[in-house]
Design a protein around this motif. Sequence first.
Motif, mmCIF file in Angstrom:
data_model
loop_
_atom_site.group_PDB
_atom_site.id
_atom_site.type_symbol
_atom_site.label_atom_id
_atom_site.label_comp_id
_atom_site.label_asym_id
_atom_site.label_seq_id
_atom_site.Cartn_x
_atom_site.Cartn_y
_atom_site.Cartn_z
ATOM 1 N N LEU A 1 0.854 -1.040 0.142
ATOM 2 C CA LEU A 1 -0.041 -0.169 -0.073
ATOM 3 C C LEU A 1 0.936 1.250 0.046
ATOM 4 C CD1 LEU A 1 -2.629 1.327 0.101
ATOM 5 C CD2 LEU A 1 -2.611 1.078 2.533
ATOM 6 N N LEU A 2 1.892 1.286 0.781
ATOM 7 C CA LEU A 2 2.796 2.507 0.997
ATOM 8 C C LEU A 2 3.205 2.899 -0.390
ATOM 9 C CD1 LEU A 2 4.405 1.928 4.434
ATOM 10 C CD2 LEU A 2 2.534 3.342 3.790
ATOM 11 N N GLN A 3 3.888 1.701 -1.225
ATOM 12 C CA GLN A 3 4.415 2.053 -2.398
ATOM 13 C C GLN A 3 3.499 2.576 -3.506
ATOM 14 O OE1 GLN A 3 5.489 -2.151 -3.453
ATOM 15 N NE2 GLN A 3 7.475 -1.807 -2.508
ATOM 16 N N ARG A 4 2.036 2.685 -3.146
ATOM 17 C CA ARG A 4 0.972 2.915 -4.272
ATOM 18 C C ARG A 4 0.715 4.234 -3.810
ATOM 19 N NH1 ARG A 4 2.297 -2.026 -4.562
ATOM 20 N NH2 ARG A 4 1.855 -3.005 -6.768
ATOM 21 N N GLN A 5 0.674 4.852 -2.662
ATOM 22 C CA GLN A 5 -0.036 5.938 -2.044
ATOM 23 C C GLN A 5 0.347 7.408 -2.654
ATOM 24 O OE1 GLN A 5 1.536 6.756 2.092
ATOM 25 N NE2 GLN A 5 3.548 6.413 1.472
ATOM 26 N N GLU A 6 1.577 7.511 -3.319
ATOM 27 C CA GLU A 6 1.714 8.710 -3.989
ATOM 28 C C GLU A 6 0.931 8.806 -5.060
ATOM 29 O OE1 GLU A 6 5.542 11.421 -6.176
ATOM 30 O OE2 GLU A 6 5.868 9.457 -4.907
ATOM 31 N N ALA A 7 0.914 7.831 -6.110
ATOM 32 C CA ALA A 7 0.335 7.679 -7.400
ATOM 33 C C ALA A 7 -1.261 7.874 -7.172
ATOM 34 C CB ALA A 7 0.489 6.450 -8.293
ATOM 35 N N ALA A 8 -1.883 7.212 -5.930
ATOM 36 C CA ALA A 8 -3.066 7.231 -5.611
ATOM 37 C C ALA A 8 -3.726 8.483 -5.158
ATOM 38 C CB ALA A 8 -3.330 5.888 -4.600
ATOM 39 N N GLY A 9 -2.862 9.535 -4.641
ATOM 40 C CA GLY A 9 -3.186 10.762 -4.495
ATOM 41 C C GLY A 9 -3.206 11.080 -2.901
ATOM 42 N N PHE A 10 -2.386 10.366 -2.099
ATOM 43 C CA PHE A 10 -2.572 10.622 -0.425
ATOM 44 C C PHE A 10 -1.310 10.095 0.039
ATOM 45 C CE2 PHE A 10 -4.282 6.198 -1.170
ATOM 46 C CZ PHE A 10 -3.387 5.658 -0.313
ATOM 47 N N ARG A 11 -1.184 10.333 1.289
ATOM 48 C CA ARG A 11 0.110 9.945 2.193
ATOM 49 C C ARG A 11 -0.318 9.463 3.312
ATOM 50 N NH1 ARG A 11 3.008 12.060 6.296
ATOM 51 N NH2 ARG A 11 1.503 13.902 6.295
ATOM 52 N N VAL A 12 0.019 8.245 3.717
ATOM 53 C CA VAL A 12 -0.640 7.647 4.968
ATOM 54 C C VAL A 12 0.300 8.644 6.182
ATOM 55 C CG1 VAL A 12 -0.462 5.655 6.396
ATOM 56 C CG2 VAL A 12 -0.872 5.344 4.045
ATOM 57 N N VAL A 13 -0.369 8.948 6.971
ATOM 58 C CA VAL A 13 -0.007 9.825 8.063
ATOM 59 C C VAL A 13 1.200 9.131 8.857
ATOM 60 C CG1 VAL A 13 -0.358 11.208 10.217
ATOM 61 C CG2 VAL A 13 -1.725 11.273 8.066
ATOM 62 N N GLU A 14 2.180 9.543 9.173
ATOM 63 C CA GLU A 14 3.199 9.174 10.222
ATOM 64 C C GLU A 14 2.857 9.210 11.859
ATOM 65 O OE1 GLU A 14 7.267 9.928 9.031
ATOM 66 O OE2 GLU A 14 7.048 9.306 7.025
ATOM 67 N N LYS A 15 3.222 8.470 12.516
ATOM 68 C CA LYS A 15 2.861 8.764 13.985
ATOM 69 C C LYS A 15 4.260 9.482 14.474
ATOM 70 C CE LYS A 15 1.095 3.926 14.658
ATOM 71 N NZ LYS A 15 1.308 2.593 15.571
ATOM 72 N N PRO A 16 3.796 10.315 15.697
ATOM 73 C CA PRO A 16 4.897 10.928 16.371
ATOM 74 C C PRO A 16 5.782 9.765 16.877
ATOM 75 C CG PRO A 16 2.801 11.591 16.853
ATOM 76 C CD PRO A 16 2.604 10.626 16.034
ATOM 77 N N ARG A 17 7.108 10.002 16.989
ATOM 78 C CA ARG A 17 7.991 9.073 17.252
ATOM 79 C C ARG A 17 7.735 8.540 18.895
ATOM 80 N NH1 ARG A 17 12.820 7.595 15.353
ATOM 81 N NH2 ARG A 17 14.384 6.220 16.921
#
Length: 229
Positions: A138-154
């Motif tokens: 899924l992460l490999q396809r996020q850019e082309a799909a128009g979104f970015r999966v949000v990253e957690k605070p460390r």
Amino acid sequence: MYLTRFRFNTARVTARRILSSPQMLHAAVMSSFATPPVQEDDGPRVLWRIDRNGKSETYLYIVSPLKPDLTHLVEQAGWPTTGTWQTYDYGPFLSRLAKGEEWAFRLTANPVHTARRNDTEPTKITAHVGMRHQMQWLLQRQEAAGFRVVEKPRERQLIPGVDVHELVIRERRHLEFRKRGNSRPVTLVTVTFDGRLEVTDPDALRRTLTRGLGRAKAYGCGLMTLAAA
């Protein structure tokens, strides 16, 4: 475009039989249209997904260019005297999507890759079976799909540097069924992702929401829905 939700009455034998077969579910969904919509690769298409929220809460979601009529499902697998379905005009929501917005999302997908055992064999489509590889798909396809999966605070990462994204696998299923007139079984690995995304390209995300993501769209994969984060 329309977004439709129907609740199955899982106490009924017919409902359980339909839910056990992606082939029957596909037929039930396509029977919802007097004239089945044309399924074009570069245009909106009929997408559907099953959400199991509990033993007695199983929902069918449909996104379609035409408004469906689910009378047959209410009669066979719902509550014929009190049950119904809800259909919403999806267009206004899609048109309002804007860059930078954050949404919770759910997606059922068929994460696959091409592989071969040695250089002399042709490549073939193979399912990802490990959770890490399924998430990476899924992460490999996020850019082309128009979104970015949000990253957690460390400080919220259970394993710093590994547990990075607001993304979980809610359900994994291994399906095996036969197409009518074909003796060879079809096997399918499906994964339901829950997560949080940021819109990076509204037009691309609109295409993802109306055309689906990945393979096996006829069998309940590819439909992403959004909700308030």
